[in-house]
Design an enzyme around this catalytic site. Structure first.
Site, short mmCIF file in Angstrom:
data_model
loop_
_atom_site.label_atom_id
_atom_site.label_comp_id
_atom_site.label_asym_id
_atom_site.label_seq_id
_atom_site.Cartn_x
_atom_site.Cartn_y
_atom_site.Cartn_z
N SER A 181 -7.67 0.84 3.53
CA SER A 181 -8.30 0.38 1.95
C SER A 181 -9.43 -0.58 2.49
O SER A 181 -9.72 -0.92 3.37
CB SER A 181 -7.07 -0.37 1.40
OG SER A 181 -7.69 -0.91 0.21
N ARG A 224 0.66 -1.14 -0.02
CA ARG A 224 0.08 -0.17 -0.05
C ARG A 224 0.97 1.26 0.05
O ARG A 224 1.90 1.24 0.70
CB ARG A 224 -0.70 -0.08 1.22
CG ARG A 224 -1.85 1.20 1.46
CD ARG A 224 -2.82 1.11 0.32
NE ARG A 224 -4.14 1.79 1.01
CZ ARG A 224 -5.14 2.08 0.12
NH1 ARG A 224 -5.17 1.72 -0.97
NH2 ARG A 224 -6.30 2.62 0.70
N THR A 266 -9.97 -0.07 -9.74
CA THR A 266 -8.90 -0.82 -9.19
C THR A 266 -8.80 -2.12 -9.86
O THR A 266 -9.96 -2.15 -10.62
CB THR A 266 -9.61 -1.20 -7.61
OG1 THR A 266 -9.57 -0.11 -7.25
CG2 THR A 266 -8.73 -2.36 -6.88
N GLU A 314 -4.26 8.23 -4.01
CA GLU A 314 -4.77 7.38 -2.83
C GLU A 314 -5.03 8.24 -1.38
O GLU A 314 -5.42 7.55 -0.49
CB GLU A 314 -3.59 5.88 -2.73
CG GLU A 314 -3.98 4.83 -2.37
CD GLU A 314 -4.86 4.06 -3.37
OE1 GLU A 314 -6.12 3.84 -3.32
OE2 GLU A 314 -4.15 3.86 -4.56
N1 GLY Z 1 -8.57 3.10 -3.02
C1 GLY Z 1 -9.77 2.18 -2.64
C2 GLY Z 1 -9.27 1.33 -1.59
O1 GLY Z 1 -8.14 1.14 -1.33
O2 GLY Z 1 -10.39 0.85 -0.97
#
Ligand code: GLY
Length: 577
Positions: A456, A99, A385, A424
């Site tokens: 997330s 991440r 995503t 993000e």
């Molecule tokens: N960017 C969306 C998530 O990580 O939930």
């Protein structure tokens, strides 16, 4: 030894040759016995299958597929973003957190103006919205621990696609069109993705020489090629030029982290999913375990009582999500939230035919928040995503979800390097007490701090029972966990095969906004009436996330299942007879 036979369904064959594929209403699952890949694109799925055929394992195939997506699916596939992987290799379970992190100069109120009001677009457009990318280090780390083929073989297909070009699909053309305004703000991006001011035409060939050069350097030097040297300097310079705060030091110090998988059992299956900084594993695990306790399997399929159970369970687990954040700052541990006595209390608080207003869940007084959400109106629903599912003939499994967050991330392409930076940072509580782009309420554990990872909802998950196993996950922001849970439920209750379970129309609830979103056909008119009678608000919603999965059946055959909501392409390798 594996022979070079690609067993794909008729639909996928069409997609392999047609630059403008149209998805059918139902995606036929593919079956075969040598290993399977499902990803959003024919090209990236083919790359994964080629790697399996070349003797690579599921991790080699997953990393090669993810890198191919960084070329042919640039709105979400990436080198400038991050993600999570859950793997089982030679019986060993592991999860990798790659991440993004908040840059060193980030601070809690960085997106607020002097009056404490959010600066419009600040956490969404341009490099101030970018976290420190995790994908270059993460994908290499995954390969270096579990891959079998040489690193250069795994990166090569992406280099070839970027250097020799690939055909523009209708999906890519529409993705650029849909993000035109953001991409046009940055001449560096427009030069590549809006040549002559227009999205690349469907069927035209796109060449990405800068990205090919970046990938070549990555193949030679690994993560260092991107986290230091001229590419890192290009990222920092471009970021600064447009008001961002990413530095060379941020990039150099980024590290992916191996974390304990979040494990749970439900409906007779065992699961391993992603723990913090994703809430996905907790949300999927909490949902399935609560539904099992409530007797979900014994209620009528697609009836009001099942939909009611789903909504009540989700409003409770999403209320808990507010406590979660980066593992170093979280106010609660998912494993503690999933403890049996706690789940028993939560299940006991659910009435059979009476909705509990979300303001009353989790004990808080959220009336003010509820009013704010009503005032804000419908929430934007970004879902850019990527998820890929891979299984190989040796029983190894990979569930890998990766993202830039919004479509094409923050919109800034790193000049000379050819890839986009994420946005993000919007997954943090950028405005304490207010919902993010997905309408999610965030708590103090998810406030911005230097080095923190933003919470997330990505839910890469593995499941197994006896000789059967599944790798599953999805795209669609906050709707991923509810979609993954529903896609599994048809199978777990024994009512459907994997593909039918994914195809089945879905519903969604996330605590706030306090309403059940439903896809067309998910709830019959009489079911909606019954749910209203229980006290639920309802709103039709299109496209509740996309789920991709591979199942290995007890006899050793694989079933590759993609989401008909698309894009999705599954393929199978057949072994030598
Ligand atoms: N960017 C969306 C998530 O990580 O939930």
């Amino acid at each position: 030894m594996r022979k070079t036979i690609l067993a794909v369904p008729a639909l996928a064959l069409v997609m392999l040759t047609d630059p403008s594929p149209v998805l059918a209403a139902s995606f036929p699952a593919v079956r075969g016995s040598g290993g399977a890949v499902v990803s959003p694109e024919a090209t990236s799925t083919t790359v994964g299958l080629d790697i399996l055929r070349a003797g690579g394992n599921a991790v080699d195939a997953a990393v090669a597929t993810a890198l191919a997506m960084a070329v042919v699916h640039p709105e979400a596939g990436n080198l400038g973003g991050g993600g999570f992987a859950v793997v089982r290799v030679e019986g060993q379970l592991a999860t990798l957190d790659f991440r993004e992190t908040a840059p060193a100069a980030a601070h809690r109120d960085m997106y607020l103006d002097e009056k404490g009001e959010p600066r419009p677009g600040a956490s969404w457009v341009g490099p101030l919205a970018a976290g420190v990318p995790g994908s270059p280090a993460g994908l290499q780390e995954l390969h270096s621990r579990f891959g079998e083929l040489p690193w250069s073989d795994v990166v090569k297909p992406a280099i070839v696609l970027a250097r020799d070009g690939f055909l523009v699909t209708r999906r890519l053309n529409e993705a650029v069109e849909g993000t035109r305004e953001r991409l046009a703000r940055f001449p560096e991006t427009a030069a590549i993705w809006l040549p002559g001011g227009e999205p690349p035409a469907v069927g035209s060939r796109v060449f990405l020489p800068d990205l090919a050069a970046t990938l070549e350097a990555y193949a030679d030097q690994g993560r260092e090629a991107i986290q230091s040297g001229h590419i890192a300097r290009a990222i920092a310079t471009a970021s600064r030029r447009y008001g961002g705060i990413l530095t060379i030091e941020d990039l150099a110090s980024y590290q992916p982290v191996w974390r304990e998988p979040l494990r749970f059992d439900a409906f007779g299956w065992s699961f391993a999913s992603m723990g913090l900084p994703s809430s996905g594993g907790f949300l999927v695990g909490g949902s399935l375990q609560l539904l099992e306790r409530l007797g979900y399997a014994h209620e009528m399929p697609r009836g009001a009582r099942r939909a009611h159970m789903l909504a009540e369970v989700w409003r409770r687990v999403f209320a808990d999500r507010v406590l979660l954040g980066d593992p170093g700052s979280t106010q609660a541990e998912p494993t503690a939230l999933l403890a049996g006595d706690r789940l028993a209390r939560l299940a006991g608080s659910i009435e059979a035919e009476q909705a509990m207003p979300s303001e009353r869940v989790a004990g808080g007084d959220h009336a003010e928040l509820f009013e704010l959400l009503e005032r804000l109106g419908p929430i934007r629903e970004p879902s850019e995503t990527n998820h890929l599912a891979v299984a190989d003939i040796d029983g190894n499994l990979v569930a890998l979800t990766t993202t830039l967050n919004g479509s094409f991330g923050c919109g800034l392409l790193v000049p000379g390097a050819g890839f986009l930076l994420n946005n993000e940072m919007d997954d943090f509580a950028t405005v304490p007490g207010r919902p993010n782009a997905y309408g999610l309420i965030q708590g103090p554990a998810n406030e911005i701090r230097p080095g923190r990872r933003m919470l997330s909802s990505m839910s890469p998950t593995l499941a197994w029972k006896g000789d059967e196993s599944i790798t599953i996950g999805g795209r669609g922001g906050s709707k991923i966990p509810t979609a993954v849970a529903q896609a599994l439920l048809g199978l777990l209750t024994g009512e459907h095969g994997l593909q039918e379970s994914i195809d089945t129309p879905r519903i969604h609830h996330q605590w706030f906004p306090d309403r059940i979103g439903y896809e067309d056909d998910a709830l019959a008119p009489e079911t909606r009436e019954a749910l209203s009678g229980f006290g639920h608000l309802l709103a039709e919603s299109s496209g509740l996330a996309r789920v991709h999965a591979v199942r290995r059946l007890a006899g050793g055959d694989f079933e590759a299942a993609g989401d008909p909501r698309g894009p999705a392409v599954g393929g199978i390798v057949d072994p030598e007879p």
